[in-house]
Design an enzyme around this catalytic site. Structure first.
Site, mmCIF file in Angstrom:
data_model
loop_
_atom_site.group_PDB
_atom_site.id
_atom_site.type_symbol
_atom_site.label_atom_id
_atom_site.label_comp_id
_atom_site.label_asym_id
_atom_site.label_seq_id
_atom_site.Cartn_x
_atom_site.Cartn_y
_atom_site.Cartn_z
ATOM 1 N N LYS A 233 0.834 -1.217 0.000
ATOM 2 C CA LYS A 233 0.000 0.000 0.000
ATOM 3 C C LYS A 233 0.864 1.262 0.000
ATOM 4 O O LYS A 233 0.612 2.186 -0.774
ATOM 5 C CB LYS A 233 -0.932 0.024 1.240
ATOM 6 C CG LYS A 233 -1.901 -1.133 1.321
ATOM 7 C CD LYS A 233 -2.880 -0.956 2.470
ATOM 8 C CE LYS A 233 -2.259 -0.972 3.845
ATOM 9 N NZ LYS A 233 -1.686 -2.281 4.247
ATOM 10 N N ARG B 74 -9.766 1.017 8.213
ATOM 11 C CA ARG B 74 -9.372 -0.355 8.525
ATOM 12 C C ARG B 74 -10.485 -1.097 9.259
ATOM 13 O O ARG B 74 -10.313 -2.266 9.596
ATOM 14 C CB ARG B 74 -8.127 -0.349 9.397
ATOM 15 C CG ARG B 74 -6.814 -0.551 8.648
ATOM 16 C CD ARG B 74 -5.705 -0.566 9.672
ATOM 17 N NE ARG B 74 -4.493 -1.182 9.285
ATOM 18 C CZ ARG B 74 -3.403 -0.528 8.918
ATOM 19 N NH1 ARG B 74 -3.437 0.774 8.776
ATOM 20 N NH2 ARG B 74 -2.295 -1.183 8.681
ATOM 21 N N ARG C 138 11.333 -5.979 5.736
ATOM 22 C CA ARG C 138 11.190 -4.518 5.677
ATOM 23 C C ARG C 138 12.115 -3.844 6.693
ATOM 24 O O ARG C 138 12.241 -4.285 7.820
ATOM 25 C CB ARG C 138 9.744 -4.120 5.978
ATOM 26 C CG ARG C 138 9.557 -2.598 6.066
ATOM 27 C CD ARG C 138 8.154 -2.154 5.865
ATOM 28 N NE ARG C 138 7.192 -2.812 6.730
ATOM 29 C CZ ARG C 138 5.875 -2.714 6.563
ATOM 30 N NH1 ARG C 138 5.386 -2.005 5.568
ATOM 31 N NH2 ARG C 138 5.050 -3.326 7.378
ATOM 32 N N ARG D 245 10.807 -2.116 12.138
ATOM 33 C CA ARG D 245 9.689 -1.572 12.911
ATOM 34 C C ARG D 245 9.348 -2.537 14.043
ATOM 35 O O ARG D 245 9.390 -3.753 13.837
ATOM 36 C CB ARG D 245 8.471 -1.414 11.991
ATOM 37 C CG ARG D 245 8.385 -0.052 11.330
ATOM 38 C CD ARG D 245 7.346 0.015 10.246
ATOM 39 N NE ARG D 245 6.038 -0.499 10.604
ATOM 40 C CZ ARG D 245 4.973 -0.439 9.801
ATOM 41 N NH1 ARG D 245 5.077 0.130 8.612
ATOM 42 N NH2 ARG D 245 3.817 -0.927 10.167
ATOM 43 N N ARG E 128 -1.041 -8.577 13.352
ATOM 44 C CA ARG E 128 -1.545 -7.611 12.363
ATOM 45 C C ARG E 128 -2.315 -8.320 11.248
ATOM 46 O O ARG E 128 -3.324 -7.811 10.756
ATOM 47 C CB ARG E 128 -0.378 -6.797 11.777
ATOM 48 C CG ARG E 128 0.154 -5.780 12.791
ATOM 49 C CD ARG E 128 1.529 -5.283 12.438
ATOM 50 N NE ARG E 128 1.553 -4.558 11.202
ATOM 51 C CZ ARG E 128 2.582 -4.537 10.372
ATOM 52 N NH1 ARG E 128 3.684 -5.217 10.628
ATOM 53 N NH2 ARG E 128 2.519 -3.834 9.273
HETATM 54 P P1 AMP Z 1 0.591 0.712 8.868
HETATM 55 O O1 AMP Z 1 1.819 1.535 8.741
HETATM 56 O O2 AMP Z 1 -0.509 1.172 7.976
HETATM 57 O O3 AMP Z 1 0.871 -0.760 8.771
HETATM 58 O O4 AMP Z 1 0.050 0.951 10.369
HETATM 59 C C1 AMP Z 1 0.843 0.618 11.484
HETATM 60 C C2 AMP Z 1 -0.025 0.525 12.712
HETATM 61 O O5 AMP Z 1 -0.673 1.769 12.969
HETATM 62 C C3 AMP Z 1 -1.169 -0.484 12.634
HETATM 63 O O6 AMP Z 1 -0.763 -1.805 12.932
HETATM 64 C C4 AMP Z 1 -2.098 0.075 13.706
HETATM 65 O O7 AMP Z 1 -1.629 -0.185 15.018
HETATM 66 C C5 AMP Z 1 -1.979 1.573 13.468
HETATM 67 N N1 AMP Z 1 -2.951 2.052 12.462
HETATM 68 C C6 AMP Z 1 -2.673 2.614 11.261
HETATM 69 N N2 AMP Z 1 -3.792 2.948 10.605
HETATM 70 C C7 AMP Z 1 -4.825 2.557 11.394
HETATM 71 C C8 AMP Z 1 -6.238 2.583 11.274
HETATM 72 N N3 AMP Z 1 -6.841 3.100 10.172
HETATM 73 N N4 AMP Z 1 -6.978 2.087 12.289
HETATM 74 C C9 AMP Z 1 -6.412 1.577 13.397
HETATM 75 N N5 AMP Z 1 -5.089 1.489 13.572
HETATM 76 C C10 AMP Z 1 -4.282 1.987 12.588
#
Ligand code: AMP
Length: 214
Positions: free
Chosen positions: A13, A88, A127, A160, A171
């Site tokens: 993404k 999400r 990553r 990360r 996740r």
């Molecule tokens: P990402 O970088 O998109 O993988 O997001 C990393 C983490 O941020 C996720 O595992 C969640 O803990 C939090 N997060 C990001 N976007 C959302 C969302 N729309 N709703 C809830 N948690 C989020």
């Protein structure tokens, strides 16, 4: 042009959002990037979100909905935006719908990037990210130019905290139970496009560009 990218962690993404930004001049809206910046800054939002993120769980809907409300109001979003990592959950999608309707705007396409579980695990494990600017690298397919250092600012790259095996599994489980139902939500509204995300970034970007150009 307002686009949502859906998909499990590591589906590409972030990479594809950047391609859409370059090609169509859209604003990149990543709730993950915004939350990680808040954690780095030690802000109230960051302190509230950090525990959930480190465990690989979703942060509460209210927190991310507030972030999005503020972000898509910014001037750069008027030309169109790509949402990367939001919504999400179904309640987040409903909140977005209301917000956009109130502003006389709408989502034009929702693209779900599909990748197999093994690919998800492999991509997240490989990553590496820059703790300063958030840039993402892949040890094999997109390594930094100088071993272990960010191309942009020279910071030493890290894994990360949520890219550890246990967090990756959590996740993925969060994705299956809470995010995947969004496919049915947007399919029912006639806006869902499904795209195989297992190809190279260039291959996926070419198909994505065709989809969003309608
Ligand atoms: P990402 O970088 O998109 O993988 O997001 C990393 C983490 O941020 C996720 O595992 C969640 O803990 C939090 N997060 C990001 N976007 C959302 C969302 N729309 N709703 C809830 N948690 C989020």
């Amino acid at each position: 042009m307002n686009v949502i990218l859906l998909g499990p962690p590591g589906a590409g993404k972030g990479t594809q959002a950047k391609r859409l930004v370059e090609r169509f001049g859209l604003a990149h809206v990543s709730t993950g990037d915004i939350l990680r910046a808040a954690v780095r800054d030690g802000s109230k939002l960051g302190r509230e979100a950090e525990g959930y993120m480190d465990r690989g769980e979703l942060v509460p809907d209210e927190l991310v909905v507030d972030i999005i409300r503020e972000r898509i109001d910014a001037p750069d979003c008027r030309r169109g935006f790509v949402l990367d990592g939001f919504p999400r959950t179904v309640p987040q999608a409903e909140a977005l719908e209301k917000m956009l309707a109130a502003a006389g705007a709408r989502i034009d396409s929702v693209v779900a990037l599909d990748v197999a579980d093994e690919v998800v695990v492999a991509r997240n494990t490989s990553r590496r990210s820059c703790p300063t600017c958030g840039a993402a690298y892949h040890l094999v397919s997109a390594p930094p130019k100088t071993g272990g250092l960010c191309d942009r600012d020279g910071t030493r790259l890290v894994q990360r905290p949520d890219d550890q095996p246990e967090q990756i599994r959590r996740r993925m489980a969060e994705y299956r139970t809470k995010t995947e139902p969004l496919k049915a939500y947007y399919r029912g509204r006639g806006r869902l496009h499904e795209l195989d995300g297992s190809g190279s970034p260039d291959e996926v970007a070419a198909q994505l560009a065709r989809i969003v150009s309608g």
